[in-house]
Enzyme design. Structure first.
Site, PDB file in Angstrom:
ATOM      1  CG  ASP A   1      -5.318 -17.950 -36.001  1.00  0.00           C
ATOM      2  OD1 ASP A   1      -6.514 -18.293 -36.056  1.00  0.00           O
ATOM      3  OD2 ASP A   1      -4.955 -16.757 -36.057  1.00  0.00           O
TER       4      ASP A   1
HETATM    5  C1  BGC Z   1      -8.130 -15.378 -36.399  1.00  0.00           C
HETATM    6  C2  BGC Z   1      -8.251 -15.802 -34.957  1.00  0.00           C
HETATM    7  C3  BGC Z   1      -9.607 -16.379 -34.700  1.00  0.00           C
HETATM    8  C4  BGC Z   1      -9.831 -17.559 -35.636  1.00  0.00           C
HETATM    9  C5  BGC Z   1     -11.185 -18.209 -35.469  1.00  0.00           C
HETATM   10  C6  BGC Z   1      -8.539 -16.498 -37.352  1.00  0.00           C
HETATM   11  O1  BGC Z   1      -8.667 -16.016 -38.637  1.00  0.00           O
HETATM   12  O2  BGC Z   1      -6.826 -14.969 -36.656  1.00  0.00           O
HETATM   13  O3  BGC Z   1      -8.015 -14.697 -34.125  1.00  0.00           O
HETATM   14  O4  BGC Z   1      -9.739 -16.766 -33.362  1.00  0.00           O
HETATM   15  O5  BGC Z   1      -9.745 -17.082 -36.971  1.00  0.00           O
HETATM   16  O6  BGC Z   1     -12.174 -17.400 -35.934  1.00  0.00           O
END
Ligand code: BGC
Length: 824
Positions: free
Chosen positions: A758
């Site tokens: 993530d």
């Molecule tokens: C989130 C993810 C997301 C990623 C990219 C993170 O803060 O937890 O679900 O895909 O950001 O935006």
């Protein structure tokens, strides 16, 4: 060879694709909203309606954060009603609400701007993490209804309560969030006293306390609208007018009171926000309510229709390990067509392991049945999939005893139709134990159940010989060469180039394949070596891309044409001078993506075929915009109603979650070269302190509840990517857990796709980037030069071997070389 390739449309006219997907969004929204109560209020008889509540005009279409959408326009409840020919009898209250909404929005924006003053434009990510994401957007509730607001010339009122939540913060157990505010409660009292027919609409991505229904008798109907996406308002009108009969069913248990949820007082910031002990064990959601005999307000699987159905079981069969139940559903109502959801629950015998009272094992949604119409279907499941995990022997086992098979319309309303007899315990699969809990957590132990099944119910004997023992091999992963190019490149790339592949390029710089505002992509520095980048976009309600963009002639993003109006984008003003395009210069790129309903609503359709269509539709948008991996579906379990991201996830039940995730995956991946990224693997069940919390989960619970949905999605639909989560599980960050990313995902489930972190998850502590690669997490996102440096140093010091990088890089290359944009 061109320098770059820009995707998206060159005109902002509404495209045919938009129209087609918009229609689908409406169908899904109407099919997933759940009618919870209806004492003769719906469908509405009157066309003149008194309309109130924060969600009526400012209808919340979805949640905030990365799960937000930037669609062309959304239809509010008020607009939807007007489109369908309803008259709003008075707009006095709504007009006043608009003013207070604007005021609160402005105050929120100013507050944010004050707090981000000291950040530099390139510190966008930090700004998000430290301020924007964690500053709750408390949705305004408006003021009290006064007598002049109440129109006399109608007998029907609608009140839409609205809530919004999103990543980085959990919901609060407070008035105005989980509880109704005093204003809302008073307003509902006023309406209930004044009008014969009152419909309460819940425009929230998650559960609310509705004990008001125990205190006030005049609220005749309740509809769980969830967050309906861009067509929510029209779908709502379809339902209340009766042109569509509700057929959504709950995917969570709605409790009478918050305290009824398992260890509710210990969730997130209510308890130890950094150490979450999953003391309820496997007893999540209805499993908890059933075993403790707690009466829910509405059970899992529940939902009303305008029609009435009769479900007749026509025979249960057993073939090897496959159980099948034939059912006939008849619409016994006189006036309404409708669809029924038949649900199959299995009750496993207590033995060495104590089991849940019932678990969903299969379901089937009928087609639209006209009055008196009927349809026959078969619900099928594999008994192997119902095995329980015995930590002592590290095996999945089916214990000897009697297995009850129940058919019905929800988790409480179902009837026993057959009993399976198993005369000896079968070991279905031999595994190895993973991730021990960091300290004893005192897991809940239910009473032993003594199920006695009536004699007249048919018995079927399970043939233990029909079960072949599966045994996972746990060899260290080797590079998987899915394409010829992967093999060739892995041999010829230098160590530095391998590192480039395993670390995303961050947010700046120009790649070859350009999708404006894509939140992630793979390396942009290997183009000369013939390796283009691929792009990632968020979900899960659609593709979260900025609709209007501008680029200079040399391909430098001028970012957006105008600042989005949506209030959660107020922060962007901070970087306005840097992101606004100069009028008339460069290229314009338009990406109007469809905002589908929140994922919980999608699951509430209980219609995987429909959700597969959603996946196909999203695939057409990925193709148009040059996106290869969709960062969705989110599929964490609704462990507690306060999790800020529940709207992005399907259910409290792993089988339902896995089935829905598999459906949308099949849809997206039916397009050549596209992939989904199931996330967040795993146990991202709390948003407060999501990066430092340790979710302490006993292994049996981990495997049966929190990993199960992912396992179903992986086995059934082969998602091309998996995203690990921010949180720790049992003291280990998931991106650095070889147990999760290698032993479980790859060795046990046979997964051979890409695993990514993530965003910035591994940037917090030294050594974590290296731990990612060593643990089977292939791609560090969004990527940072420091990560590359760390990997190179680790290579030099011998902590990391070239072979480790080759394995990870091959998984990245496989996706690139079989992607929709693979060409140079
Ligand atoms: C989130 C993810 C997301 C990623 C990219 C993170 O803060 O937890 O679900 O895909 O950001 O935006």
């Amino acid at each position: 060879m061109a320098k770059f390739r820009l995707f998206g449309r060159k005109t902002d006219e509404i495209s045919d694709r938009e129209l087609v997907n918009r229609r689908l969004a409406r169908r899904v929204a109407a099919e997933g909203m759940v009618l919870l109560k209806n004492d003769g209020v719906l469908p509405l008889q009157s066309k003149r309606i008194a309309l109130f509540g924060a969600g009526a005009r400012m209808t919340v279409k979805g949640g905030t954060g990365s799960g937000n959408m930037q669609e062309r326009y959304s239809v509010s409840i008020e607009e939807g009603m007007k489109n369908a020919g309803f008259e709003i009898a008075s707009t006095r209250w709504l007009d006043r609400f608009d003013a207070s909404y604007e005021e609160e929005k402005e105050a929120w924006r100013l507050g944010i701007e004050e707090r981000i003053k000291h950040y530099k434009p390139w510190q966008v990510q930090r700004m998000f993490d430290e301020v924007i994401h964690v500053t709750p957007l408390r949705f305004p509730v408006g003021d009290e209804i006064c007598p002049e607001d109440l129109p006399e010339d109608t007998d029907t009122a609608i009140y839409a309560v609205a809530r919004q939540a999103g990543e980085s913060t959990d919901r609060r157990l407070e008035k105005g969030d989980y509880y109704l505010s005093d204003v809302e409660e008073n307003n509902l009292r006023v309406l209930a006293a004044k009008y014969d027919k009152v419909l309460l609409v819940i425009n929230s991505g998650g559960i609310l306390d509705l004990s008001i229904l125990d205190r006030i008798s005049g609220i005749g109907a309740v509809l769980y609208f969830v967050q309906g996406g861009e067509e929510g308002g029209n779908a709502f009108a379809d339902l209340i007018s009766g042109s569509v009969t509700p057929s959504g069913r709950l995917t969570d248990t709605w409790a009478m009171k918050y305290e009824d949820y398992p260890y509710a007082g210990e969730f997130g910031a209510l308890g130890d926000v950094l150490q979450q002990d999953y003391r309820e064990g496997i007893y999540v959601g209805y499993r908890w309510f059933d075993v403790n005999k707690i009466e829910p307000r509405w059970p899992f699987g529940y939902g009303l229709s305008y029609a009435d159905f009769d479900i007749e079981e026509q025979g249960t069969g057993l073939c090897g390990s496959t159980v099948s139940v034939r059912v006939c559903v008849r619409n016994v109502s006189r006036d309404y067509s409708g669809k029924e959801v038949v649900q199959l629950y299995i009750a496993k015998p207590d033995g060495k392991l104590l089991k849940e009272r019932k678990a969903l094992a299969a379901f089937w949604k009928t087609g639209l049945l006209a009055p008196d119409g009927q349809e026959t279907g078969t619900l099928e499941f594999d008994l192997r999939d119902c095995a329980s995990y015995d930590e002592e022997s590290a095996c999945r086992i089916l214990e000897a005893g009697e297995y009850g098979i129940y058919i019905g319309s929800d988790s409480r309303n179902n009837t026993l139709c057959a009993v399976l007899l198993l005369d000896r315990t079968i070991v279905v699969e031999k595994l190895t134990n993973i991730l021990p809990v960091p300290h004893p957590i005192g897991t809940f132990v239910p009473d032993r159940a003594a199920a006695e099944y009536p004699r007249e119910v048919p018995r079927l004997t399970v043939d233990a010989e029909a079960f072949v023992l599966k045994e996972a091999g746990y060899e260290a992963p080797k590079p998987v060469m899915k394409t010829q190019q992967t093999g060739d490149y892995i041999k010829s790339l230098s160590d530095r180039e391998l590192v480039e592949l395993c670390v995303g390029p961050g947010y700046s710089g120009l790649g070859y394949n350009v999708t404006p505002t894509a939140v992630g992509r793979t390396s942009i520095s290997l183009l000369k070596r013939g390796i283009p980048n691929i792009n990632f976009s968020d979900g899960p309600a659609g593709l979260n891309l900025c609709p209007k963009n501008a680029y200079t002639k040399s391909g430098i993003p001028n970012y957006v044409d105008e600042v989005p109006k949506d209030w959660q984008w107020g922060w962007i003003r901070k970087i306005e001078p840097f992101v606004l395009a100069k009028p008339g210069r460069g290229y314009r790129v338009y990406q109007y993506m469809t905002c589908f309903p929140a994922v919980t609503l999608q699951a509430q359709t209980w219609n995987p075929a429909l959700i597969e269509e959603v996946g196909k539709a999203i695939g057409t948008e990925m193709t148009e915009t040059g996106v290869t991996l969709w960062l969705a579906p989110g599929m964490n379990i609704h462990r507690n109603p306060l999790c800020g991201r529940n709207f992005e996830y399907y259910s409290e039940d792993p089988f339902l979650s896995g089935t829905m995730a598999a459906a949308v995956t099949r849809g997206v991946q039916s397009h050549k070269g596209l992939g989904v990224t199931i996330k967040h693997f795993c146990c991202n069940n709390q948003e407060d302190k999501r990066e430092t919390v340790s979710e302490n989960v006993p292994e049996r619970t981990l495997r049966e509840i929190y990993l199960r949905g992912f396992e179903i999605a992986v086995r059934e639909a082969k998602p091309r990517a998996v995203m690990t989560s921010y949180n720790m599980v049992n003291g280990v960050h998931t991106f650095a857990s070889r147990d999760l990313c290698v032993k479980v995902l790859r060795s046990e489930w046979g997964y051979d796709g890409l695993v990514m972190t993530d965003w910035t998850a591994s940037e917090k502590n030294p050594g974590e980037h290296t731990a990612c690669i060593l643990s089977g997490n292939d791609l560090i996102m969004p990527g940072h030069p420091k990560a590359k440096k760390e990997l190179q140093d680790a290579l030099k010091s011998g902590r990391l071997k070239r072979a480790d990088l080759e394995t990870a890089a091959a998984n990245v290359l496989n996706v690139i070389f079989s992607s929709n944009v693979w060409e140079i």
